[in-house]
Design a protein around this motif. Structure first.
Motif, PDB file in Angstrom:
ATOM      1  N   PRO A 110       0.788  -1.235   0.000  1.00 38.84           N
ATOM      2  CA  PRO A 110       0.000   0.000   0.000  1.00 38.84           C
ATOM      3  C   PRO A 110       0.820   1.285   0.000  1.00 38.84           C
ATOM      4  CG  PRO A 110      -0.958  -1.586   1.519  1.00 38.84           C
ATOM      5  CD  PRO A 110       0.336  -2.169   1.062  1.00 38.84           C
ATOM      6  N   GLU A 111       1.965   1.300   0.709  1.00 42.12           N
ATOM      7  CA  GLU A 111       2.732   2.546   0.798  1.00 42.12           C
ATOM      8  C   GLU A 111       3.306   2.986  -0.557  1.00 42.12           C
ATOM      9  OE1 GLU A 111       5.452  -0.778   2.428  1.00 42.12           O
ATOM     10  OE2 GLU A 111       3.316  -0.255   2.375  1.00 42.12           O
ATOM     11  N   HIS A 112       3.373   2.052  -1.510  1.00 40.81           N
ATOM     12  CA  HIS A 112       3.877   2.394  -2.839  1.00 40.81           C
ATOM     13  C   HIS A 112       2.803   2.260  -3.926  1.00 40.81           C
ATOM     14  CE1 HIS A 112       8.010   2.620  -1.400  1.00 40.81           C
ATOM     15  NE2 HIS A 112       7.849   1.456  -0.793  1.00 40.81           N
ATOM     16  N   SER A 113       1.564   1.970  -3.538  1.00 39.72           N
ATOM     17  CA  SER A 113       0.538   1.694  -4.547  1.00 39.72           C
ATOM     18  C   SER A 113       0.190   2.923  -5.392  1.00 39.72           C
ATOM     19  CB  SER A 113      -0.731   1.138  -3.883  1.00 39.72           C
ATOM     20  OG  SER A 113      -1.257   2.051  -2.938  1.00 39.72           O
ATOM     21  N   HIS A 114       0.558   4.118  -4.924  1.00 42.25           N
ATOM     22  CA  HIS A 114       0.263   5.334  -5.693  1.00 42.25           C
ATOM     23  C   HIS A 114       0.959   5.339  -7.057  1.00 42.25           C
ATOM     24  CE1 HIS A 114       4.261   7.083  -4.892  1.00 42.25           C
ATOM     25  NE2 HIS A 114       4.137   6.552  -3.680  1.00 42.25           N
ATOM     26  N   CYS A 115       2.045   4.542  -7.191  1.00 41.52           N
ATOM     27  CA  CYS A 115       2.757   4.530  -8.472  1.00 41.52           C
ATOM     28  C   CYS A 115       1.918   3.879  -9.582  1.00 41.52           C
ATOM     29  CB  CYS A 115       4.111   3.817  -8.344  1.00 41.52           C
ATOM     30  SG  CYS A 115       3.991   2.039  -8.099  1.00 41.52           S
ATOM     31  N   LEU A 116       0.860   3.145  -9.200  1.00 41.16           N
ATOM     32  CA  LEU A 116      -0.020   2.524 -10.187  1.00 41.16           C
ATOM     33  C   LEU A 116      -1.029   3.510 -10.764  1.00 41.16           C
ATOM     34  CD1 LEU A 116      -0.759  -0.798  -8.265  1.00 41.16           C
ATOM     35  CD2 LEU A 116       0.661  -0.572 -10.305  1.00 41.16           C
ATOM     36  N   LEU A 117      -1.191   4.638 -10.099  1.00 41.81           N
ATOM     37  CA  LEU A 117      -2.208   5.593 -10.536  1.00 41.81           C
ATOM     38  C   LEU A 117      -1.877   6.200 -11.895  1.00 41.81           C
ATOM     39  CD1 LEU A 117      -2.953   7.444  -7.158  1.00 41.81           C
ATOM     40  CD2 LEU A 117      -4.139   5.478  -8.155  1.00 41.81           C
ATOM     41  N   GLY A 118      -0.570   6.376 -12.182  1.00 38.82           N
ATOM     42  CA  GLY A 118      -0.159   7.009 -13.436  1.00 38.82           C
ATOM     43  C   GLY A 118      -0.654   6.283 -14.675  1.00 38.82           C
ATOM     44  N   PRO A 119      -0.276   5.000 -14.843  1.00 39.79           N
ATOM     45  CA  PRO A 119      -0.757   4.287 -16.034  1.00 39.79           C
ATOM     46  C   PRO A 119      -2.275   4.126 -16.067  1.00 39.79           C
ATOM     47  CG  PRO A 119       0.426   2.792 -14.538  1.00 39.79           C
ATOM     48  CD  PRO A 119       0.682   4.176 -14.056  1.00 39.79           C
ATOM     49  N   LEU A 120      -2.882   3.975 -14.896  1.00 40.87           N
ATOM     50  CA  LEU A 120      -4.342   3.859 -14.866  1.00 40.87           C
ATOM     51  C   LEU A 120      -5.014   5.175 -15.262  1.00 40.87           C
ATOM     52  CD1 LEU A 120      -4.868   1.662 -11.663  1.00 40.87           C
ATOM     53  CD2 LEU A 120      -5.434   1.038 -14.027  1.00 40.87           C
ATOM     54  N   GLU A 121      -4.408   6.293 -14.882  1.00 38.59           N
ATOM     55  CA  GLU A 121      -4.943   7.594 -15.300  1.00 38.59           C
ATOM     56  C   GLU A 121      -4.882   7.725 -16.823  1.00 38.59           C
ATOM     57  OE1 GLU A 121      -4.248  12.410 -14.601  1.00 38.59           O
ATOM     58  OE2 GLU A 121      -3.058  10.947 -13.479  1.00 38.59           O
ATOM     59  N   ALA A 122      -3.783   7.265 -17.403  1.00 40.83           N
ATOM     60  CA  ALA A 122      -3.665   7.311 -18.860  1.00 40.83           C
ATOM     61  C   ALA A 122      -4.738   6.448 -19.527  1.00 40.83           C
ATOM     62  CB  ALA A 122      -2.275   6.846 -19.281  1.00 40.83           C
ATOM     63  N   LEU A 123      -5.001   5.291 -18.968  1.00 35.35           N
ATOM     64  CA  LEU A 123      -6.029   4.399 -19.516  1.00 35.35           C
ATOM     65  C   LEU A 123      -7.432   4.979 -19.318  1.00 35.35           C
ATOM     66  CD1 LEU A 123      -4.555   0.988 -18.325  1.00 35.35           C
ATOM     67  CD2 LEU A 123      -4.755   1.757 -20.692  1.00 35.35           C
ATOM     68  N   ALA A 124      -7.613   5.745 -18.255  1.00 37.08           N
ATOM     69  CA  ALA A 124      -8.920   6.373 -18.007  1.00 37.08           C
ATOM     70  C   ALA A 124      -9.217   7.478 -19.010  1.00 37.08           C
ATOM     71  CB  ALA A 124      -8.974   6.927 -16.586  1.00 37.08           C
ATOM     72  N   ASN A 125      -8.235   7.848 -19.828  1.00 37.71           N
ATOM     73  CA  ASN A 125      -8.413   8.906 -20.828  1.00 37.71           C
ATOM     74  C   ASN A 125      -8.622   8.368 -22.238  1.00 37.71           C
ATOM     75  OD1 ASN A 125      -7.980  11.877 -19.866  1.00 37.71           O
ATOM     76  ND2 ASN A 125      -6.526  10.675 -18.666  1.00 37.71           N
ATOM     77  N   VAL A 126      -8.530   7.041 -22.431  1.00 38.68           N
ATOM     78  CA  VAL A 126      -8.603   6.509 -23.790  1.00 38.68           C
ATOM     79  C   VAL A 126     -10.026   6.603 -24.326  1.00 38.68           C
ATOM     80  CG1 VAL A 126      -6.676   4.937 -23.369  1.00 38.68           C
ATOM     81  CG2 VAL A 126      -9.016   4.116 -23.090  1.00 38.68           C
ATOM     82  N   GLU A 127     -10.164   6.392 -25.601  1.00 36.74           N
ATOM     83  CA  GLU A 127     -11.460   6.592 -26.264  1.00 36.74           C
ATOM     84  C   GLU A 127     -12.451   5.468 -25.986  1.00 36.74           C
ATOM     85  OE1 GLU A 127     -13.184   7.575 -30.741  1.00 36.74           O
ATOM     86  OE2 GLU A 127     -11.025   7.450 -30.384  1.00 36.74           O
ATOM     87  N   GLU A 128     -11.973   4.234 -25.910  1.00 40.37           N
ATOM     88  CA  GLU A 128     -12.857   3.083 -25.749  1.00 40.37           C
ATOM     89  C   GLU A 128     -13.449   3.041 -24.337  1.00 40.37           C
ATOM     90  OE1 GLU A 128     -15.234   0.141 -25.934  1.00 40.37           O
ATOM     91  OE2 GLU A 128     -14.216   0.823 -27.763  1.00 40.37           O
ATOM     92  N   ALA A 129     -14.797   3.029 -24.246  1.00 38.11           N
ATOM     93  CA  ALA A 129     -15.493   3.102 -22.954  1.00 38.11           C
ATOM     94  C   ALA A 129     -15.207   1.889 -22.067  1.00 38.11           C
ATOM     95  CB  ALA A 129     -16.993   3.249 -23.181  1.00 38.11           C
ATOM     96  N   VAL A 130     -15.101   0.702 -22.676  1.00 39.25           N
ATOM     97  CA  VAL A 130     -14.871  -0.509 -21.880  1.00 39.25           C
ATOM     98  C   VAL A 130     -13.527  -0.437 -21.164  1.00 39.25           C
ATOM     99  CG1 VAL A 130     -14.604  -3.014 -21.980  1.00 39.25           C
ATOM    100  CG2 VAL A 130     -16.298  -1.893 -23.424  1.00 39.25           C
ATOM    101  N   VAL A 131     -12.519   0.080 -21.839  1.00 31.60           N
ATOM    102  CA  VAL A 131     -11.193   0.230 -21.232  1.00 31.60           C
ATOM    103  C   VAL A 131     -11.257   1.261 -20.099  1.00 31.60           C
ATOM    104  CG1 VAL A 131      -8.790   0.878 -21.641  1.00 31.60           C
ATOM    105  CG2 VAL A 131     -10.045  -0.396 -23.385  1.00 31.60           C
ATOM    106  N   ARG A 132     -11.930   2.375 -20.348  1.00 35.86           N
ATOM    107  CA  ARG A 132     -12.043   3.407 -19.301  1.00 35.86           C
ATOM    108  C   ARG A 132     -12.757   2.851 -18.071  1.00 35.86           C
ATOM    109  NH1 ARG A 132     -14.103   6.691 -23.483  1.00 35.86           N
ATOM    110  NH2 ARG A 132     -16.101   6.877 -22.368  1.00 35.86           N
ATOM    111  N   ASP A 133     -13.824   2.105 -18.294  1.00 36.86           N
ATOM    112  CA  ASP A 133     -14.570   1.546 -17.156  1.00 36.86           C
ATOM    113  C   ASP A 133     -13.700   0.600 -16.336  1.00 36.86           C
ATOM    114  OD1 ASP A 133     -16.776   2.965 -17.937  1.00 36.86           O
ATOM    115  OD2 ASP A 133     -17.775   1.280 -18.934  1.00 36.86           O
ATOM    116  N   LYS A 134     -12.912  -0.221 -17.017  1.00 34.87           N
ATOM    117  CA  LYS A 134     -12.024  -1.140 -16.289  1.00 34.87           C
ATOM    118  C   LYS A 134     -10.929  -0.375 -15.560  1.00 34.87           C
ATOM    119  CE  LYS A 134     -12.298  -4.914 -16.153  1.00 34.87           C
ATOM    120  NZ  LYS A 134     -12.907  -5.812 -15.131  1.00 34.87           N
ATOM    121  N   ALA A 135     -10.435   0.721 -16.166  1.00 38.26           N
ATOM    122  CA  ALA A 135      -9.422   1.550 -15.504  1.00 38.26           C
ATOM    123  C   ALA A 135      -9.994   2.192 -14.250  1.00 38.26           C
ATOM    124  CB  ALA A 135      -8.906   2.624 -16.467  1.00 38.26           C
TER     125      ALA A 135
END
Length: 601
Positions: A101-126
């Motif tokens: 948990p103390e390092h889990s914030h490093c996962l937010l970066g790639p997930l934020e990028a995926l939350a911006n993609v065009e495909e809705a299914v990918v965004r929902d999973k992100a």
């Protein structure tokens, strides 16, 4: 080194990657393999590589995963949607592999990028993975990392980021302690509810109810309900229809008088909306609305809306309402059902749309316990009979599958008198699935009717099914005989079933002869060794001489079933010689199954 790298690049399985990492001295090997595979033109190789990212992370260790693997994955978001979907899912499970948990914030970066993609299914999973990671973040790091991420997404230039942000508020709000930050989050959400893009407003409406669950009641009434009302009146029906589910979420937080004042006008509006999709949502969620409103408000206010939905001009709306009939009836007094709903139910029985009738047929039998014996006989039995005679097979099938609910209320005698003639008629229905449903119901009916009534009314019917043109019916008919033997006993089977089954072996059609073998194999497990040895085994051995190879290899398969059920003397003296002779058969399938059976001798 070069030879080793080339060798490694041809390996694709996760186990090979791990073994390579263990045995090779080069520290960059796992990342090199990942990069190589993610550049491959074959999407399946790229997808498999992403699916192994946790394996690679464990091999690298937490520190190298944070410093090398995560930055690389942050840049690997330009791929096919299927690969990105897998990446969004895997990132949500990597908390332990980045150091906890103390390092889990490093996962937010790639997930934020995926939350911006065009495909809705990918965004929902992100968004789903972001919420998982958010649960693990320490309180000290939550505001700095997760809340900042929500701010960026909610204020993004593209609608995709703002749409994703809507799903993060229910995860962020309860973890925030600072009142000013909470107010800021509510303001951001308010802006999203008023966004100029319909997709963003739709996403905001989707999560509004869940967001409300984490707020104080007074704030919900002052800030969120006005947003709810605005969204319920949106110009886009795709936004308005989501208000229905929010009615239930928010209504469950309010007192009855507040529900009447704040929520009921929206329910009324949605129930008469010009878009059938909105009315459909009201019908589909009507049982949930009744639970949120409570019994008194349901009786006083919601039932009239339901009557209107049952009479809707659109078949889709009537279908959804018909499916909710039993749930609504269970929440109101019987007198009100008979007075207000029974007329509508009778109309639905003869509805012009077959899907409406099928939906009603799937639930109408559940009204019998609500009505009680006398009212079921008077009001419901005629409707059951009408539906049993419906032209659409799914309607008949739905009625047949729920007969037990009626039997518990009116008793088997009355059920058999009123519905049995129709059931017997359906046993020869042109739709094989209807015949199959009747077969599956027969053992239950037999146990309730008793042996004499069964022999008189249904005995011959069960034998007729053994010669059906559809294999699934013949298979079900043989299993049916086994269940009937369990109900009525071996003596009954020996007198009424086994002789008729064995007589089929003389039929000129080989399928009937095949049915004899199937029935022997199924019945053998319940009739006991004496019946097998004296009645069944001689016939099975005789059928080993049949001219049709399919019959002969099924003889071998049947003997394979009988061997464990008989004593060794019978096996050695009667079965083994027969199988040994079948090993010399001209047909290779007969030889194969005979050899398999001999292994048990």
């Amino acid at each position: 080194m070069a030879i080793s790298m080339l060798w490694l690049r041809d390996l694709r399985s996760a186990s090979t990657v791990v073994l390579s990492i263990v045995h090779m001295a080069e520290e960059d090997t796992p990342i090199a393999i990942l990069i190589d595979e993610l550049k491959n033109e074959d999407i399946q190789i790229r997808l498999n590589s992403i699916r192994r990212v946790n394996t690679i992370a464990r091999a690298l260790g937490p520190e190298r995963t944070r410093k090398e693997l995560i930055p690389f994955l942050s840049e690997a978001v330009d791929d096919e949607d299927e690969v990105l979907l897998a990446l969004a899912e895997e990132l949500g499970t990597m908390v332990e592999n980045v150091g906890g948990p103390e390092h889990s914030h490093c996962l937010l970066g790639p997930l934020e990028a995926l939350a911006n993609v065009e495909e809705a299914v990918v965004r929902d999973k992100a968004v789903e993975s972001l919420c998982k990671v958010a649960e693990t973040l320490p309180a000290a790091a939550f505001d700095d990392h997760f809340v900042d991420l929500v701010r960026r997404l909610a204020q993004g230039d593209w609608f995709t980021s703002r749409t994703s942000a809507c799903g993060l508020f229910p995860a962020a709000y309860p973890r925030v302690a600072n009142p000013d930050t909470r107010k800021e989050l509510r303001t951001l959400f308010t802006n999203l509810c008023k966004d100029e893009t319909p997709m963003v407003r739709r996403a905001a409406s989707t999560h509004l109810g869940r967001f409300a669950k984490h707020m104080e009641k007074d704030i919900v009434k002052v800030e969120l309900i006005p947003l709810f009302i605005t969204l319920a009146q949106d110009e886009q029906d795709s936004v308005r229809l989501l208000a229905v589910e929010n009615c239930a979420h928010i209504g469950s937080m309010l007192a009855p008088e507040e529900m009447v004042q704040l929520i009921l006008p929206t329910v009324r509006q949605c129930a008469s909306d010009k878009s059938w999709r909105v009315r459909y949502m009201v019908a589909d969620h009507f049982n949930v609305l009744c639970e949120a409103a409570g019994p008194e408000l349901t009786r006083a206010e919601l039932v009239p809306f339901f009557v209107k939905l049952l009479k809707d001009t659109e078949a889709e709306v009537r279908t959804a309402a018909a499916l909710r009939v039993a749930g609504v009836c269970a929440a109101i007094p019987k007198e009100m059902i008979i007075k207000l709903l029974l007329v509508c139910i009778k109309d639905l029985v003869s509805d012009a749309n077959q899907h409406v009738r099928a939906a009603l047929a799937s639930v109408i039998m559940n009204l019998a316990p609500v009505f009680g014996k006398e009212d079921t006989i008077e009001n419901l039995l005629p409707l059951f009979l009408d539906l049993l005679k419906d032209d659409f097979p799914e309607v008949r099938l739905n009625i047949i599958s729920k007969l037990e609910a009626v039997n518990r209320v009116i008793g088997i005698e009355l059920l058999s008198q009123s519905l049995l003639p129709a059931i017997v008629e359906l046993a020869e229905d042109r739709q094989w699935r209807v015949r199959l449903a009747i077969i599956e119901y027969i053992p239950l009916l037999a146990g309730q009717l008793g042996v004499e009534f069964f022999d008189e009314k249904l005995g011959n019917l069960c034998m007729t099914w053994l010669g059906d043109s559809v294999y699934s019916i013949r298979e079900a008919a043989t299993n049916n005989l086994k269940k009937l033997t369990e109900v009525f006993g071996v003596d009954w089977a020996q007198t009424n079933i086994i002789p008729k089954v064995l007589a089929l072996y003389t039929h000129p059609n080989y399928l009937y002869r095949m049915t004899t073998l199937f029935a022997v194999g199924v019945l053998a497990g319940v009739v006991g060794p004496d019946v097998i040895s004296n009645s069944m085994l001689p016939l099975v051995i005789r059928m080993a001489q049949d001219k049709v190879p399919n019959i002969r290899f099924n003889v071998a398969k049947t003997l394979h079933v009988l061997i464990p059920l008989l004593d060794q003397a019978s096996v050695q003296s009667r079965i083994k010689p027969c199988l040994a002779k079948m090993q010399d058969d001209a047909d290779r399938d007969v030889k194969f199954y005979a050899t398999q059976a001999l292994q048990l001798c």
